[in-house]
Structures are given as C-alpha cells and as structure tokens.
Design a protein around this motif. Sequence first.
Motif, PDB file in Angstrom:
ATOM      1  N   LEU A 164       0.780  -1.289   0.058  1.00 41.60           N
ATOM      2  CA  LEU A 164      -0.006   0.024  -0.115  1.00 41.60           C
ATOM      3  C   LEU A 164       0.945   1.349  -0.220  1.00 41.60           C
ATOM      4  O   LEU A 164       0.454   2.416  -0.648  1.00 41.60           O
ATOM      5  CB  LEU A 164      -0.896   0.147   1.214  1.00 41.60           C
ATOM      6  N   ARG A 165       1.982   1.318   0.519  1.00 35.60           N
ATOM      7  CA  ARG A 165       2.820   2.346   0.566  1.00 35.60           C
ATOM      8  C   ARG A 165       4.257   2.016   0.198  1.00 35.60           C
ATOM      9  O   ARG A 165       5.279   1.929   0.893  1.00 35.60           O
ATOM     10  CB  ARG A 165       2.807   2.868   2.136  1.00 35.60           C
ATOM     11  N   PRO A 166       4.388   1.828  -1.353  1.00 35.66           N
ATOM     12  CA  PRO A 166       5.689   1.710  -1.581  1.00 35.66           C
ATOM     13  C   PRO A 166       6.681   2.690  -1.521  1.00 35.66           C
ATOM     14  O   PRO A 166       6.430   3.941  -1.390  1.00 35.66           O
ATOM     15  CB  PRO A 166       5.442   1.555  -3.335  1.00 35.66           C
ATOM     16  N   GLY A 167       7.880   2.283  -0.856  1.00 34.29           N
ATOM     17  CA  GLY A 167       8.977   2.961  -0.667  1.00 34.29           C
ATOM     18  C   GLY A 167       9.164   3.445   0.896  1.00 34.29           C
ATOM     19  O   GLY A 167      10.127   4.054   1.157  1.00 34.29           O
ATOM     20  N   LEU A 168       8.143   3.189   1.497  1.00 37.35           N
ATOM     21  CA  LEU A 168       7.993   3.324   3.062  1.00 37.35           C
ATOM     22  C   LEU A 168       8.739   2.062   3.761  1.00 37.35           C
ATOM     23  O   LEU A 168       8.406   0.979   3.444  1.00 37.35           O
ATOM     24  CB  LEU A 168       6.601   3.303   3.608  1.00 37.35           C
ATOM     25  N   PRO A 169       9.909   2.345   4.312  1.00 38.82           N
ATOM     26  CA  PRO A 169      10.515   1.184   5.235  1.00 38.82           C
ATOM     27  C   PRO A 169       9.637   0.646   6.243  1.00 38.82           C
ATOM     28  O   PRO A 169       9.025   1.194   6.907  1.00 38.82           O
ATOM     29  CB  PRO A 169      11.934   1.701   5.700  1.00 38.82           C
TER      30      PRO A 169
END
Length: 274
Positions: A48-53
């Motif tokens: 759902l939140r690509p790029g969020l670690p």
Amino acid sequence: MAISWRHAGGVNGNRASAPPGLVLVAHGSRDPRALGTVRALRDRVRELRPGLPVHLGHIELNAPLLPDTLAGLREGPEAGAVLVPLLLSRGHHVKRDIPDAAAAAGVRTRVAAPLGPHPLLVETLYARLAEAGWRAPVSDAERRVSGVVLAAAGSRDPESAVDTRHTARLLAERLGVPVVPAYASAAAPTVPGAVRALAARGRHRVAVASYFTAPGRFATECAAAAPWIAAAPLGAHPAMARLVLHRYDQAAAHPGHAPRHASEHAPGPVLAAA
C-alpha cells in the motif's frame, strides 16, 4: 499514552528530513501461524505504501524482538521510526513496554496509538464473521435468538475494557444483534460465560468474533467455546493494513500528542440490539 518524538544523539539534519520508517510491533506467540500472519500484514502495508520502510518487531516469544529491530535502525538511513502496536486496546504493553523499548533504543521514535477501537477493525471483524458463515438474521424471530461474543485477550487495565466495549458497540450496530465482549484472561466475563449469558436470554444462534490480530493459544481457546461458528483472527485483511498506515500517519503528523478522537475512543453502550 503520549506519542513522543525521542531524539537520539548524533542524528543529523539530513536524516531528520526523511520520513520515519514504520515498525509493526507484534506481541509474539508460540503458535507458528502467528509469525506468518504478521509477516503477511507487513507485506500488505508495504504494497500500500511503496518506498516506506516497514519493519517488524515482537514484544516477546518471536524474532526479531523489538529492541533488536530498533538497534538495526541505528545503522540505517531512516530518520527514526514510528512504532505501530498491533494491539487492539490500551494496556500495559501499549503504555509501558513499547514506550520503554523506544526510549532505550538510541534512535528517534514515535509510538502510535493502538489499533483499536476503530471502524476499520469492525470492517475486518464483519468480514471474518461472514467468511465463517455469518448471515444477517432474515426475520425478527431469527434476530431475537442471535448474538455475537467478541473474544479478546483481556487486561487488568480498565481502559482496555473500555476500548473493547466500544468495539463491541460498533460491531453490534453493524450486525443488528447484541455483541458481548468477553476475555481469555485477566478480565470477565470469559467467552463460555458470555455464551451462557446469551443463552439464558434465549439467544442460541451465537457466533464468536475473534478480536485477535493473529492466531495463538487464546484465539484457539476462545474459538473452541463457540456454540455455532467462530471467526478467524483479524490477520492480514486489507482493512488492517489501511488501519496500520492510518495510525502511522497520525503519529507522524502529530508528534506532540496521542490521537484521541471521540469517534474512535469514546465509550458507549455495548448492546445495540436487544
């Protein structure tokens, strides 16, 4: 529980400008299904939140433990982390254990509110009941003999029971039948006791809704007490992933205070239908 933005020494301005990572804080369980479930939820959040670690840490019983996860973040590029408890109400873990681990971590941290109560949990509970075979009563006679027991872990903290009762009220409004909160430990009534109380009122079509994030001993014991159907734990339902990100966004946007919205936390009557 206050959300804190704790500063560790040596954090520079460049790192502080990046968004904090997200750490899912699971309780941990000896049931091998629990680890797979929280990993699946972590993967949904990442989708759902690509790029969020997105990381995972456990309070006990499973690796990685939360202190180990936070220690690893000291060497990474992230500007600290927001810890999102995969817990459904306020209690000792939320108020003490997780903040204490965050304070000792040596990284910048914010601790988000627990997942519940929230309408997205009700959406998940409803979906799990439907998967187990729940169908809305089709007549007044059927409604009068129907009910649900909301099976939760239980806590000695009175605020935990307030939160669970609020979820029960929201679920009762959704289902149109009474929903009785019950507990696996540390609080009353027990799930068998709640089932008996509903039966004494003539309600024999009783389902057990599993108010647990993942499978485990308590969830299994509560399901075994169901006289009719028992729903699966909340698990990696898409609404759960959305709720995790909602709590993350709240904490990231409001570092000075915990989110306390009346629509999510205000107590109210449990039995919406008689």
